[in-house]
Design a protein around this motif. Structure first.
Motif, PDB file in Angstrom:
ATOM      1  N   LEU A 260       0.822  -1.211   0.000  1.00  0.00           N
ATOM      2  CA  LEU A 260       0.000   0.000   0.000  1.00  0.00           C
ATOM      3  C   LEU A 260       0.853   1.256   0.000  1.00  0.00           C
ATOM      4  N   GLU A 261       1.982   1.194   0.701  1.00  0.00           N
ATOM      5  CA  GLU A 261       2.837   2.376   0.769  1.00  0.00           C
ATOM      6  C   GLU A 261       3.509   2.673  -0.569  1.00  0.00           C
ATOM      7  N   ILE A 262       3.969   1.633  -1.263  1.00  0.00           N
ATOM      8  CA  ILE A 262       4.610   1.917  -2.549  1.00  0.00           C
ATOM      9  C   ILE A 262       3.560   2.289  -3.600  1.00  0.00           C
ATOM     10  N   LEU A 263       2.362   1.762  -3.463  1.00  0.00           N
ATOM     11  CA  LEU A 263       1.289   2.191  -4.364  1.00  0.00           C
ATOM     12  C   LEU A 263       1.013   3.675  -4.182  1.00  0.00           C
ATOM     13  N   ASP A 264       0.950   4.126  -2.936  1.00  0.00           N
ATOM     14  CA  ASP A 264       0.724   5.546  -2.672  1.00  0.00           C
ATOM     15  C   ASP A 264       1.800   6.400  -3.319  1.00  0.00           C
ATOM     16  N   ARG A 265       3.037   5.962  -3.232  1.00  0.00           N
ATOM     17  CA  ARG A 265       4.139   6.731  -3.833  1.00  0.00           C
ATOM     18  C   ARG A 265       4.027   6.744  -5.353  1.00  0.00           C
ATOM     19  N   PHE A 266       3.679   5.592  -5.920  1.00  0.00           N
ATOM     20  CA  PHE A 266       3.614   5.523  -7.380  1.00  0.00           C
ATOM     21  C   PHE A 266       2.507   6.415  -7.925  1.00  0.00           C
ATOM     22  N   VAL A 267       1.321   6.377  -7.324  1.00  0.00           N
ATOM     23  CA  VAL A 267       0.219   7.195  -7.837  1.00  0.00           C
ATOM     24  C   VAL A 267       0.454   8.680  -7.562  1.00  0.00           C
ATOM     25  N   ALA A 268       1.340   8.979  -6.619  1.00  0.00           N
ATOM     26  CA  ALA A 268       1.687  10.373  -6.349  1.00  0.00           C
ATOM     27  C   ALA A 268       2.793  10.872  -7.279  1.00  0.00           C
ATOM     28  N   GLY A 269       3.284  10.007  -8.163  1.00  0.00           N
ATOM     29  CA  GLY A 269       4.314  10.410  -9.113  1.00  0.00           C
ATOM     30  C   GLY A 269       5.718  10.345  -8.563  1.00  0.00           C
ATOM     31  N   GLU A 270       5.925   9.576  -7.488  1.00  0.00           N
ATOM     32  CA  GLU A 270       7.221   9.542  -6.822  1.00  0.00           C
ATOM     33  C   GLU A 270       8.062   8.326  -7.193  1.00  0.00           C
ATOM     34  N   CYS A 271       7.614   7.531  -8.160  1.00  0.00           N
ATOM     35  CA  CYS A 271       8.358   6.359  -8.623  1.00  0.00           C
ATOM     36  C   CYS A 271       8.316   6.325 -10.145  1.00  0.00           C
ATOM     37  N   ALA A 272       9.444   5.984 -10.759  1.00  0.00           N
ATOM     38  CA  ALA A 272       9.470   5.840 -12.211  1.00  0.00           C
ATOM     39  C   ALA A 272       9.003   4.452 -12.638  1.00  0.00           C
ATOM     40  N   MET A 273       9.197   3.458 -11.768  1.00  0.00           N
ATOM     41  CA  MET A 273       8.761   2.094 -12.035  1.00  0.00           C
ATOM     42  C   MET A 273       8.253   1.470 -10.743  1.00  0.00           C
ATOM     43  N   MET A 274       7.430   0.460 -10.884  1.00  0.00           N
ATOM     44  CA  MET A 274       6.974  -0.320  -9.737  1.00  0.00           C
ATOM     45  C   MET A 274       6.692  -1.738 -10.209  1.00  0.00           C
ATOM     46  N   TYR A 275       7.291  -2.712  -9.546  1.00  0.00           N
ATOM     47  CA  TYR A 275       6.992  -4.117  -9.824  1.00  0.00           C
ATOM     48  C   TYR A 275       6.095  -4.626  -8.708  1.00  0.00           C
ATOM     49  N   ASP A 276       4.870  -4.996  -9.078  1.00  0.00           N
ATOM     50  CA  ASP A 276       3.951  -5.467  -8.050  1.00  0.00           C
ATOM     51  C   ASP A 276       2.737  -6.122  -8.706  1.00  0.00           C
ATOM     52  N   ALA A 277       1.646  -6.203  -7.957  1.00  0.00           N
ATOM     53  CA  ALA A 277       0.470  -6.961  -8.359  1.00  0.00           C
ATOM     54  C   ALA A 277      -0.295  -6.295  -9.495  1.00  0.00           C
ATOM     55  N   THR A 278      -0.828  -7.126 -10.401  1.00  0.00           N
ATOM     56  CA  THR A 278      -1.659  -6.611 -11.481  1.00  0.00           C
ATOM     57  C   THR A 278      -2.913  -5.936 -10.953  1.00  0.00           C
ATOM     58  N   SER A 279      -3.368  -6.347  -9.775  1.00  0.00           N
ATOM     59  CA  SER A 279      -4.593  -5.775  -9.205  1.00  0.00           C
ATOM     60  C   SER A 279      -4.435  -4.310  -8.827  1.00  0.00           C
ATOM     61  N   LEU A 280      -3.213  -3.802  -8.789  1.00  0.00           N
ATOM     62  CA  LEU A 280      -2.990  -2.401  -8.434  1.00  0.00           C
ATOM     63  C   LEU A 280      -3.262  -1.453  -9.591  1.00  0.00           C
ATOM     64  N   ALA A 281      -3.384  -1.993 -10.790  1.00  0.00           N
ATOM     65  CA  ALA A 281      -3.542  -1.127 -11.965  1.00  0.00           C
ATOM     66  C   ALA A 281      -4.779  -0.246 -11.863  1.00  0.00           C
ATOM     67  N   SER A 282      -5.849  -0.772 -11.274  1.00  0.00           N
ATOM     68  CA  SER A 282      -7.068   0.032 -11.168  1.00  0.00           C
ATOM     69  C   SER A 282      -6.843   1.266 -10.312  1.00  0.00           C
TER      70      SER A 282
END
Length: 451
Positions: A260-282
């Protein structure tokens, strides 16, 4: 959208205890069951939060069954669930169990089999559920013990805008070493980390992605004689690669960050890449996401294997000690149905529909259009992941991709994940972490070696 649902009395006629109610006169169980207050233990993921919002208006209004949710972070949910099911306390009727827990719980008699309910509930359409998920939720006795709420594989998400800005190209089927090279080049672009990965301890947290790296780098936890192999060169290379990638180009404070924490960072534009679950795409493509429409999706990175992604599901199971099993099935039948997916699509948005569990979702034009950026990769990840029985290079005596299908792994995996998190934090070397982990793994498998 709305199907003609079985009444609880009809389900009870052929399910649960297998009682032959027909011929015994008119039996009315609805007065008890339809007023039942179900208690549901669930992991805190976006799909569950959506489910909570829709339950009273649609499920309770239709069935009269109220639902009291206990929603906890993943590690806490697992600890609570393990205590609850091991003692058969009966505090919860339904829990979100995974492909790891189901075979173990079923073997101990902690879950109620669902076959008779499925047989009675024709509208549920079991044939629409992805066979690989149904198989993972089946016990050694061949009985079905849970229904998938959603399924997932894993894939790599990357910021197309940042890659274009830096003149970088993402391969459609990248290796981990290519990913590391790209992370180094894009690190710092618009203030974003090169990549975000799970570092938080927990066998379902940092070990989920780490195990896919171990598998594709050629490592294994045990050889065929149940000797631990955590200090073997392949295992050491994989964990060292993951730790080094996080420490050099990952997010700050990675050892404290789970999914959940890395998802928050990714959707906030703070990561160039993220390897994780397909279910996070939504969530990545939600209206509230700052990176909506800017993300590309490719297969899970591999190295020595052709496939590397995990196969996972959060599913609904009924505790054997549950007081309201019939009402519990009504809840599962609703929450895991095609109709519920359609309800979410129409009420919340098709990108929020729980995916990866049913074939029919990928035939819907509405979902294909809404999830156009990722649904093909999601479908491929859910149906063509690494083989749980043979996910790597070396032979192994256990099943599982992101986990080991043995009861000891819940404790062992968490302990090892803590050692690796300490290495991510810089508190010890990878070698020290794996030396300690080797001893833990060797002790955990003593009974399998006949000691």
């Amino acid at each position: 959208m709305k199907r003609s649902r079985l009444t609880l009395a009809a389900v009870a006629a052929t399910a649960a205890a297998g009682l032959a109610l027909a011929g015994c006169g008119d039996v009315d169980v609805s007065g008890v069951e339809e007023q039942a207050g179900l208690r549901v233990l669930a992991t805190d993921v976006p799909q569950v939060q959506t489910l909570k919002k829709l339950t009273k208006k649609y499920f309770t209004a239709e069935t009269g069954i109220t639902v009291d949710y206990t929603v906890l972070p993943e590690n806490e949910a697992r600890e609570t669930m393990n205590r609850e099911f091991a003692t058969q306390a009966g505090h919860y009727d339904v829990a979100s169990v995974s492909a790891y827990e189901v075979p173990i719980y079923a073997d101990h008699g902690w879950l109620a089999p669902l076959d008779s309910y499925v047989k009675a509930d024709k509208d549920f359409d079991q044939g629409d559920v992805f066979p690989n998920l149904a198989s993972s939720l089946t016990g050694e006795d061949g009985k079905l013990y849970a229904e998938p709420f959603y399924g997932e594989g894993s894939f790599l998400m990357y910021r197309k805008d940042l890659f274009r800005k830096d003149g970088l190209t993402m391969p459609p089927n990248p290796t981990w070493k290519q990913v590391a090279d790209l992370a180094a080049q894009v690190d710092g672009a618009d203030g974003a980390s090169g990549i975000c990965l799970r570092g938080l301890p927990g066998w379902g947290q940092n070990l989920a992605p780490i195990n896919t790296v171990v598998n594709t780098f050629g490592g294994t936890w045990y050889d065929m004689d149940w000797n631990a192999r955590l200090t073997a060169p392949e295992f050491r290379e994989a964990v060292g690669f993951y730790v080094d990638l996080l420490r050099t180009h990952g997010q700050p404070g990675a050892e404290r960050m789970g999914v959940l924490e890395i998802l928050d960072r990714f959707v906030a534009g703070e990561c160039a890449m993220m390897y994780d679950a397909t279910s996070l795409a939504s969530s990545v493509e939600a209206d509230s996401s700052s990176v909506k429409g800017k993300v590309g999706y490719v297969q899970a990175p591999h190295e020595r294997t052709d496939k590397a992604g995990w196969l996972w599901t959060w599913a609904w199971g009924i505790q054997q000690a549950a007081e309201h099993k019939d009402a519990a099935w009504e809840f599962i039948s609703w929450a895991s149905s095609k109709e519920y997916q359609e309800l979410v699509g129409e009420e919340v948005g098709w990108t929020s529909a729980p995916a990866g569990n049913r074939k029919s979702l990928y035939e819907k034009p509405e979902y294909r259009q809404a999830a156009g950026a990722w649904y093909r990769q999601e479908y491929s990840a859910a149906t063509d992941s690494a083989d749980p029985k043979d996910p790597g290079v070396a032979p192994r005596p256990y099943d599982g991709i992101g986990f080991l299908g043995i009861p000891e792994f819940a404790v062992l995996g968490t302990a090892v994940s803590e050692q690796i998190a300490a290495a991510i934090a810089g508190h010890q070397s990878v070698d020290a972490a794996l030396e300690k982990s080797q001893d833990l793994a060797q002790a955990a498998a003593a009974k399998y070696r006949g000691e």
